[in-house]
Design an enzyme around this catalytic site. Structure first.
Site, PDB file in Angstrom:
ATOM      1  N   SER A 234      44.911  48.059  36.141  1.00 46.39           N
ATOM      2  CA  SER A 234      45.467  46.804  36.620  1.00 46.39           C
ATOM      3  C   SER A 234      46.707  47.084  37.486  1.00 46.39           C
ATOM      4  O   SER A 234      46.601  47.808  38.476  1.00 46.39           O
ATOM      5  CB  SER A 234      45.773  45.884  35.438  1.00 46.39           C
ATOM      6  N   ASP A 462      35.257  41.253  36.673  1.00 47.40           N
ATOM      7  CA  ASP A 462      36.681  41.312  36.342  1.00 47.40           C
ATOM      8  C   ASP A 462      37.366  40.014  36.761  1.00 47.40           C
ATOM      9  O   ASP A 462      37.343  39.652  37.933  1.00 47.40           O
ATOM     10  CB  ASP A 462      37.312  42.500  37.068  1.00 47.40           C
ATOM     11  N   HIS A 492      38.221  43.243  32.122  1.00 43.83           N
ATOM     12  CA  HIS A 492      39.326  43.823  32.886  1.00 43.83           C
ATOM     13  C   HIS A 492      39.664  45.171  32.253  1.00 43.83           C
ATOM     14  O   HIS A 492      40.193  45.240  31.153  1.00 43.83           O
ATOM     15  CB  HIS A 492      40.524  42.866  32.814  1.00 43.83           C
TER      16      HIS A 492
END
Length: 523
Positions: A234, A462, A492
């Site tokens: 991320s 995602d 995710h």
């Protein structure tokens, strides 16, 4: 709120839900507390060669890191000194908190593999031990190492609101529809910014991603690694991309998983998130309906399911639901809880339960728990510094500032992208308006000509970092550098889904140096 991409996403949320935090050491900082002591003038990190890390048994995570119990005896913790301002290496310093577990096969040890779990704002010191089982194959030949980035946890963690004020802030209507509601949101943002400046003013200009990337290279050197081996998830992909841009010749084996698009400004990113979360919600509703449409709170899904959720949110806007804690489930907290559950397919059952509970029983306990997990609030009511760090880092990184008028102009586009999340992500853009520190750039620089191949992983479902971001990151890194791998799946954090194909591909790269073909797809 600045963004719904915060914390460790699916990773941290799943860890919190599976093992609720406990034993937190007191409440958060108050806006009435004195500002922290400034770094000592004239202090020096002494350079990488002069530093020797004093590894010791790890204590329990601090309140800023999220509390909990101390990790097992095979984990060690240390503190690294870094310049507050890398442009003044002989000036004041800050302490960076590190954690590691040594490689199990010392004879074939490859070095250190550093992790950043995202946010920005996730404590690597608290997160890595909780998720280490997912990286057991990598731990055979790597020391697994993580850290609290500057401004996070115990690394000069940014302090803003106390616990009570944070509860009030989280309950403010984050999708205002009247002038009074807009003013209340603006006032809340101003209070948040003022508290951050009062409590953490000296560090706010220096918690940017470029400074964190320079910290990463300092860690590499002090740990004794010629090249950086790194696993970023991320926001950690943005940190990894910026590192590659600054230090292309020091790039070793680097994996960027669930990628932040480096070319998008905050408005474009927020719109992409609205679309991504709506896609994930649609996928959840489809799976729920397939399993048992009669019992599914969103019925047959699609437009019907979306309408059921927006009806619930509209009711919450006027009449928040009670919970067993005595707190109320507001519209904003409900949206946060729904978004939080979409970070991982593992938490879809909790989302179904929470929606059923709210729609049929008229109570909001489960959705509130999901919101608290994403917001960094433990069951005792203590907040870690997740939201404070997230906003501080986001606002110093991005130069853009958005007015209420900017948001109102774009609301139709956002609502079209997602009836559930559109207004929520749009109004989040005002979180940096009035921030006491100016932003540094329009977008991060990640071009890394000459760097070794970097694995760039995207997942088609995602919600927080849409798969297109991985392709764009690979292009921006440069020809021969960015190597894309796509997972057809949900959630995710692709590697942590346990998909055998993706795990095999990433492990072969990190452990053996086998670079997959660009465009490899796993299902």
């Amino acid at each position: 709120m600045h963004s719904v991409v915060r914390g460790a996403g699916a990773l941290g949320l799943a860890a919190l839900l599976l093992a609720p935090v406990s034993g937190c050491q007191g409440g958060g900082p108050s806006a009435a507390e004195p500002a922290p002591t400034s770094p000592v003038a004239g202090a020096s990190s002494g350079g990488p060669a002069a530093q020797r890390l004093d590894w010791r048994a790890c204590p329990a995570p601090s309140a800023a890191q999220g509390g909990g119990t101390a990790p097992a005896s095979d984990w060690e913790c240390a503190t690294l000194k870094a310049p507050l301002d890398h442009a003044k290496p002989d000036g004041g310093t800050i302490d960076l908190a590190l954690i590691r577990t040594k490689a199990k096969d010392e004879q074939h040890r490859l070095g250190s593999l550093l992790f950043n779990f995202g946010g920005p704002g996730a404590s690597g010191v608290a997160t890595l031990p909780a998720l280490a089982a997912a990286y057991a194959s990598l731990n055979t030949r790597y020391d697994l190492v993580s850290f609290d980035p500057r401004g996070v946890g115990d690394s000069a963690g940014v302090k803003c609101l106390d616990d009570r004020a944070a509860d009030v802030n989280a309950a403010v209507d984050s999708t205002p529809e009247t002038p009074a509601e807009v003013k209340a949101l603006d006032d809340s943002n101003a209070q948040f910014a003022a508290a951050c400046e009062h409590n953490s003013g000296p560090v706010l200009p220096y918690v940017d991603t470029e400074s964190a990337a320079r910290d990463l290279d300092l860690m590499r050197q002090v740990l004794g690694d010629q090249k950086l081996s790194y696993f970023g998830i991320s926001y950690g992909t943005q940190l990894g991309g910026v590192y590659a841009h600054l230090f292309p010749q020091e790039v070793g084996r680097v994996v960027l998983d669930s990628v932040v698009d480096p070319t998008k400004d905050p408005e474009q990113s927020a719109l992409g998130q609205a679309q991504g979360f709506q896609l994930a919600l649609d996928d959840f509703m489809k799976a729920c309906a397939t399993q048992d449409a009669a019992a599914c709170p969103t019925g047959g899904g699609g437009a019907e399911g979306t309408a059921r959720i927006t009806d619930l949110l509209q009711k919450l806007a006027g009449s928040p639901l009670p919970t067993s804690s005595g707190r109320k489930l507001t519209e904003g907290l409900a949206v946060t809880g729904i978004a939080g559950a979409l970070y991982s397919r593992q938490t879809w059952p909790a989302l179904a339960s929470g929606l059923t509970e709210a729609m049929q029983a008229g109570t909001g306990d489960t959705l509130l728990q999901l919101a608290d997990s994403l917001n960094g609030r433990d069951p005792q009511g203590h907040y870690n510094n997740l939201n404070a760090a997230n906003r501080a880092i986001s606002c110093v990184d991005a130069r853009q500032r958005y007015s209420d008028q900017d948001v109102e102009q774009q609301l139709p586009q956002f609502r079209a992208a997602s009836p559930v999340f559109g207004a929520f992500t749009a109004w989040g853009l005002t979180g940096c308006t009035g921030w006491p520190v100016p932003g540094k750039a329009d977008h991060p620089e990640v071009a890394a000509p000459g760097a070794a191949p970097i694995l760039v992983v995207g997942t088609t479902g995602d919600p927080a970092t849409p798969v297109e971001g991985a392709r764009t990151m690979a292009q921006q890194l440069g020809a021969g550098v960015g190597v894309t791998v796509t997972l057809n799946g949900e959630g995710h954090g692709g590697y942590n889904t346990g998909n055998p194909c993706l795990k095999k591909t990433v492990d072969a790269y990190l452990l053996d140096g086998t670079v997959p073909a660009d465009g490899t797809t796993c299902s």
